[in-house]
Design a protein around this motif. Structure first.
Motif, PDB file in Angstrom:
ATOM      1  N   LEU A 102       0.868  -1.171   0.000  1.00 30.26           N
ATOM      2  CA  LEU A 102       0.000   0.000   0.000  1.00 30.26           C
ATOM      3  C   LEU A 102       0.907   1.224   0.000  1.00 30.26           C
ATOM      4  N   ARG A 103       0.800   2.039  -1.041  1.00 33.35           N
ATOM      5  CA  ARG A 103       1.691   3.191  -1.215  1.00 33.35           C
ATOM      6  C   ARG A 103       0.994   4.442  -0.681  1.00 33.35           C
ATOM      7  N   VAL A 104       1.564   5.032   0.354  1.00 33.14           N
ATOM      8  CA  VAL A 104       0.932   6.148   1.062  1.00 33.14           C
ATOM      9  C   VAL A 104       1.862   7.356   1.054  1.00 33.14           C
ATOM     10  N   GLY A 105       1.304   8.520   0.749  1.00 36.33           N
ATOM     11  CA  GLY A 105       2.065   9.762   0.784  1.00 36.33           C
ATOM     12  C   GLY A 105       1.720  10.572   2.022  1.00 36.33           C
ATOM     13  N   LEU A 133       5.989   4.210   2.288  1.00 35.18           N
ATOM     14  CA  LEU A 133       5.723   5.604   2.616  1.00 35.18           C
ATOM     15  C   LEU A 133       6.563   6.541   1.747  1.00 35.18           C
ATOM     16  N   THR A 134       5.912   7.557   1.196  1.00 36.77           N
ATOM     17  CA  THR A 134       6.596   8.636   0.481  1.00 36.77           C
ATOM     18  C   THR A 134       6.320   9.934   1.226  1.00 36.77           C
ATOM     19  N   GLU A 135       7.364  10.562   1.746  1.00 32.18           N
ATOM     20  CA  GLU A 135       7.202  11.798   2.510  1.00 32.18           C
ATOM     21  C   GLU A 135       7.840  12.950   1.742  1.00 32.18           C
ATOM     22  N   LEU A 136       7.049  13.975   1.439  1.00 29.35           N
ATOM     23  CA  LEU A 136       7.510  15.168   0.728  1.00 29.35           C
ATOM     24  C   LEU A 136       6.994  16.395   1.462  1.00 29.35           C
ATOM     25  N   PRO A 137       7.681  17.537   1.347  1.00 32.47           N
ATOM     26  CA  PRO A 137       7.217  18.738   2.053  1.00 32.47           C
ATOM     27  C   PRO A 137       5.863  19.249   1.577  1.00 32.47           C
ATOM     28  N   ASP A 138       5.582  19.111   0.281  1.00 33.66           N
ATOM     29  CA  ASP A 138       4.394  19.725  -0.312  1.00 33.66           C
ATOM     30  C   ASP A 138       3.394  18.666  -0.750  1.00 33.66           C
ATOM     31  N   ASP A 139       2.161  18.773  -0.266  1.00 32.24           N
ATOM     32  CA  ASP A 139       1.160  17.793  -0.687  1.00 32.24           C
ATOM     33  C   ASP A 139       0.792  17.960  -2.156  1.00 32.24           C
ATOM     34  N   GLY A 140       1.143  19.094  -2.766  1.00 24.34           N
ATOM     35  CA  GLY A 140       0.919  19.242  -4.197  1.00 24.34           C
ATOM     36  C   GLY A 140       1.735  18.235  -4.994  1.00 24.34           C
ATOM     37  N   ASP A 141       2.975  18.008  -4.561  1.00 28.31           N
ATOM     38  CA  ASP A 141       3.814  17.000  -5.217  1.00 28.31           C
ATOM     39  C   ASP A 141       3.268  15.599  -4.981  1.00 28.31           C
ATOM     40  N   LEU A 142       2.712  15.373  -3.789  1.00 27.76           N
ATOM     41  CA  LEU A 142       2.119  14.067  -3.499  1.00 27.76           C
ATOM     42  C   LEU A 142       0.887  13.821  -4.362  1.00 27.76           C
ATOM     43  N   LEU A 143       0.089  14.859  -4.577  1.00 31.53           N
ATOM     44  CA  LEU A 143      -1.098  14.711  -5.424  1.00 31.53           C
ATOM     45  C   LEU A 143      -0.715  14.425  -6.869  1.00 31.53           C
ATOM     46  N   GLU A 144       0.380  15.007  -7.326  1.00 35.80           N
ATOM     47  CA  GLU A 144       0.847  14.696  -8.684  1.00 35.80           C
ATOM     48  C   GLU A 144       1.229  13.223  -8.787  1.00 35.80           C
ATOM     49  N   ARG A 145       1.860  12.708  -7.760  1.00 33.75           N
ATOM     50  CA  ARG A 145       2.222  11.286  -7.766  1.00 33.75           C
ATOM     51  C   ARG A 145       0.981  10.407  -7.688  1.00 33.75           C
ATOM     52  N   LEU A 146       0.003  10.848  -6.940  1.00 38.98           N
ATOM     53  CA  LEU A 146      -1.258  10.111  -6.871  1.00 38.98           C
ATOM     54  C   LEU A 146      -1.914  10.062  -8.248  1.00 38.98           C
ATOM     55  N   GLU A 147      -1.920  11.190  -8.939  1.00 33.19           N
ATOM     56  CA  GLU A 147      -2.530  11.247 -10.272  1.00 33.19           C
ATOM     57  C   GLU A 147      -1.799  10.348 -11.255  1.00 33.19           C
ATOM     58  N   ARG A 148      -0.469  10.205 -11.095  1.00 30.90           N
ATOM     59  CA  ARG A 148       0.321   9.337 -11.979  1.00 30.90           C
ATOM     60  C   ARG A 148       0.277   7.877 -11.542  1.00 30.90           C
ATOM     61  N   ASP A 149      -0.555   7.554 -10.555  1.00 30.45           N
ATOM     62  CA  ASP A 149      -0.690   6.192 -10.046  1.00 30.45           C
ATOM     63  C   ASP A 149       0.599   5.695  -9.404  1.00 30.45           C
ATOM     64  N   GLU A 150       1.374   6.616  -8.812  1.00 30.67           N
ATOM     65  CA  GLU A 150       2.560   6.233  -8.070  1.00 30.67           C
ATOM     66  C   GLU A 150       2.254   6.101  -6.576  1.00 30.67           C
ATOM     67  N   LEU A 151       1.057   6.522  -6.175  1.00 33.65           N
ATOM     68  CA  LEU A 151       0.583   6.369  -4.802  1.00 33.65           C
ATOM     69  C   LEU A 151      -0.844   5.839  -4.835  1.00 33.65           C
ATOM     70  N   ASP A 152      -1.223   5.131  -3.779  1.00 34.68           N
ATOM     71  CA  ASP A 152      -2.602   4.661  -3.641  1.00 34.68           C
ATOM     72  C   ASP A 152      -3.428   5.647  -2.825  1.00 34.68           C
ATOM     73  N   LEU A 153      -2.790   6.255  -1.827  1.00 31.50           N
ATOM     74  CA  LEU A 153      -3.438   7.231  -0.947  1.00 31.50           C
ATOM     75  C   LEU A 153      -2.418   8.304  -0.606  1.00 31.50           C
ATOM     76  N   THR A 154      -2.895   9.489  -0.274  1.00 31.13           N
ATOM     77  CA  THR A 154      -1.994  10.487   0.267  1.00 31.13           C
ATOM     78  C   THR A 154      -2.733  11.414   1.221  1.00 31.13           C
ATOM     79  N   PHE A 155      -2.043  11.813   2.275  1.00 28.89           N
ATOM     80  CA  PHE A 155      -2.579  12.848   3.153  1.00 28.89           C
ATOM     81  C   PHE A 155      -2.484  14.182   2.434  1.00 28.89           C
TER      82      PHE A 155
END
Length: 308
Positions: A102-105, A133-155
């Motif tokens: 399970l890939r979580v940001g 777990l993928t931890e980044l400072p900006d949730d905008g970058d996490l949402l981009e990864r979510l859109e590219r199907d690199e994450l299953d969920l993100t905070f």
């Protein structure tokens, strides 16, 4: 890639690995359930493909050893066989209706406070699922990864940018000031109005999605001119505040409550951030993903109850 190398087969690497592991062609064949001639043929084909020897055949009872070319191939063989095993495990899990990973940001304050207990609840229910777990400072970058199907969920923090996202709100997190324990501001009774303290030197986060910016929260573009230091690491901002270099403007969840040398001052007239968890629009959540969302909700409810 040359046509010759394109003809390499995974069976070549499996046979080579077995020969090296067991020390002989006969023992390798037994471990793989092959005939000795089948293993020999795989090694012979591999050597013809690379136009060189990969093993030194056993002589006088000595075990098979690798040539320099064979050592290079073995490095890749180990990676390939490991990847294939992981692939087989994940395909099997998918055939049984659930992923093994399970890939979580997340971002720093969530990772330090909201995530650990949520993860503990999830692991109790799904001990065989590995959370990546993928931890980044900006949730905008996490949402981009979510859109590219690199994450299953993100905070995330609401509101979300436009995109193929669905999200569920978890909790409110107010912004606070953090000042040095012995400073004049530390003696103020909160909540305070930031406009009443025009002379304080402010410190806050560097460039993030606009929803995170101090200017957006305070509603005063002029406040950007009062910022003397920016960092996307809360620990840096808190340490600078403790030493009196300025006053940190940060979310409450980001602050270690009992950190020495600081005082937390509540703010009035500053909108809190809303933390949530997001997934791709129209995605049917797997059972583990849905359970993780529920675990995050349950922990957020507990945290909200403690602070209310």
């Amino acid at each position: 890639m040359s046509p010759l190398w394109a003809r390499l087969d995974i069976r070549h690497f499996v046979s080579l690995s077995a020969v090296v592991r067991t020390g002989s062609f006969t023992a390798a064949a037994e471990s793989l359930g092959y005939t000795q001639s089948a293993v020999s043929q795989q090694i012979d084909r591999l050597e013809k493909l690379i136009n060189g020897r990969v093993v030194n055949r056993s002589v006088g009872g000595r075990p098979v050893s690798l040539t320099p070319a064979g050592r290079v191939l073995m490095e890749h063989a180990a990676t390939l066989t490991s990847t294939l095993q992981e692939l087989a495990d994940e395909v099997l899990a998918l055939s049984q209706g659930q992923p093994r990973v399970l890939r979580v940001g997340c971002f720093e304050s969530v990772g330090a406070n909201l995530l650990p207990a949520a993860l503990a609840g999830f692991v109790r229910a799904f001990p065989d699922i590995r959370v990546e777990l993928t931890e980044l400072p900006d949730d905008g970058d996490l949402l981009e990864r979510l859109e590219r199907d690199e994450l299953d969920l993100t905070f995330v923090v609401f509101p979300l940018p436009e995109g193929p996202f669905e999200a569920r709100a978890l909790l409110e997190d107010p912004y606070v000031l953090v000042a040095a324990e012995g400073s004049a501001l530390a003696q103020a009774d909160g909540p305070i109005v930031l406009d009443d303290y025009p002379d304080i030197r402010l410190m806050t986060y560097a460039e993030l999605r606009p929803v995170h910016s101090m200017v957006s929260r305070v509603g005063r573009p002029s406040y950007a001119e009062r910022v003397v230091f920016r960092s996307n690491h809360t620990a840096t901002l808190l340490s600078l505040a403790a030493e009196g270099h300025g006053v940190a403007f940060v979310p409450r969840l980001a602050v270690e409550q009992f950190r020495p040398g600081i005082r937390i001052i509540e703010l009035a007239r500053v909108s809190p951030r809303i933390i949530g968890i997001a997934w791709r629009h129209h995605q049917v959540l797997s059972e583990p993903a849905a359970a993780f969302v529920q675990a995050a909700e349950a922990n957020a409810d507990r945290m909200s109850a403690r602070t209310s």
